[in-house]
Design an enzyme around this catalytic site. Structure first.
Site, PDB file in Angstrom:
ATOM      1  N   HIS A   1       8.074   1.774   4.650  1.00  0.00           N
ATOM      2  CA  HIS A   1       7.958   2.189   3.257  1.00  0.00           C
ATOM      3  C   HIS A   1       8.599   1.152   2.326  1.00  0.00           C
ATOM      4  CE1 HIS A   1       9.159   5.238  -0.021  1.00  0.00           C
ATOM      5  NE2 HIS A   1       7.853   5.115  -0.066  1.00  0.00           N
TER       6      HIS A   1
ATOM      7  N   HIS B   1       6.959  -1.027  -6.883  1.00  0.00           N
ATOM      8  CA  HIS B   1       6.771   0.426  -6.925  1.00  0.00           C
ATOM      9  C   HIS B   1       6.684   0.963  -8.353  1.00  0.00           C
ATOM     10  CE1 HIS B   1       8.041   4.636  -7.111  1.00  0.00           C
ATOM     11  NE2 HIS B   1       7.234   4.750  -6.073  1.00  0.00           N
TER      12      HIS B   1
END
Ligand code: G3P
Length: 278
Positions: A38, A80
């Site tokens: 991730h 992100h």
């Protein structure tokens, strides 16, 4: 008949019958979920840096996960948030900055924000890529054509090296229409997971092969519901939401046998797998 000849004939018969050795021996096949890094190995190196991806690959993650945003001049970059404020020494929204302005900024440890093409050029076919698309701030989809073109240029689709994920159904349907061979994961928000029904899952299964939810929402019922529609279940953890913390939840996710985990520390996630699967 010699013992060795007998064994060879027995194995040939088993394999030609389509029966695996596990089934033949009465053992359940090993459980091994996909281990998806991730934002890279983001517990160990700054998120979305080349170091975090390298560490993830070294630690044997199956995929590196990459969030995409689009710059003012239309370049797809790995970050992100929609702004550079949290992870760089600069400020501003990605959509208001050109790639060259973004390249002037530093991530932690002096690293640079990467374009998706730079990441693929760096790691080529040595890893697999799990890429998240987003809608722009006006709810429009703008990244899909360019992204699929890049994936094709580096043969990632043919070589089964990529999954695309998104919370945006619109974006995923566009990806599916551009190339129906790309595996797709539909991310589902917490409030939707709670009331997801057969009809919704059936619709998702028309373009996706997997659903992604917060790990704290995983349970045997949602897994069974997903599998009923041939959808796999991948789960993710968040450091900001303590009740969805990886350390607390990953073993229970393995117990349920989720199909994949987005982990912030692939080595740790692999070390916690049930013994027979290591
Ligand atoms: O990729 C699954 C998960 O990462 C979605 O949440 O906020 O990290 O993009 P987020």
């Amino acid at each position: 008949m010699k013992k060795i000849t007998y064994i060879i004939i027995l194995f040939t018969l088993l394999l030609s019958s389509g029966c695996s050795i596990h089934e033949a021996s009465g053992k359940t096949p090993d459980y091994r979920p996909l281990v998806i890094a991730h934002r890279g190995a983001s517990d160990l190196e700054p998120e979305h840096t080349l170091s975090s991806y390298k560490k993830a690959i070294k630690d044997k993650a199956d995929y590196i996960e990459i969030d995409l945003e689009e710059t003012k001049d239309g370049q797809l970059v790995a970050i992100h948030d929609d702004s550079v404020d949290r992870t760089t020494n600069g400020t501003g929204y990605i959509r208001d900055l050109t790639l060259s302005q973004i390249k002037n900024l530093n991530l932690a440890k002096g690293e640079k924000i990467q374009t998706i093409e730079e990441i693929i050029k760096t790691f080529k076919l040595s890893t697999k890529y799990y890429i998240e698309t987003r809608e722009n701030k006006n709810g429009q989809i703008t990244m899909e054509k360019q992204l699929v073109k890049i994936l094709k240029k580096y043969n990632l689709i043919d070589r089964n090296k990529v999954i695309i994920e998104s919370f945006s159904e619109k974006s995923l349907k566009k990806i599916h229409s551009l190339d129906s061979n790309i595996p797709i994961t539909r991310l589902i928000r917490t409030q939707e997971v709670r009331d997801i029904d057969d009809k919704a899952l059936k619709n998702i299964s028309k373009y996706a092969s997997t659903i992604g939810i917060k790990a704290k929402l995983a349970n045997p019922t949602i897994l069974k519901k997903a599998h009923k529609h041939d959808l796999k279940l991948h789960v993710y953890f968040t450091n900001s939401d303590k009740s969805n913390n990886e350390g607390k939840l990953i073993k229970s996710c393995y117990k349920i046998k989720v199909d994949g985990v987005f982990t912030n520390n692939p080595a740790s996630a692999i070390s916690k797998l049930p013994k027979q699967t290591k």
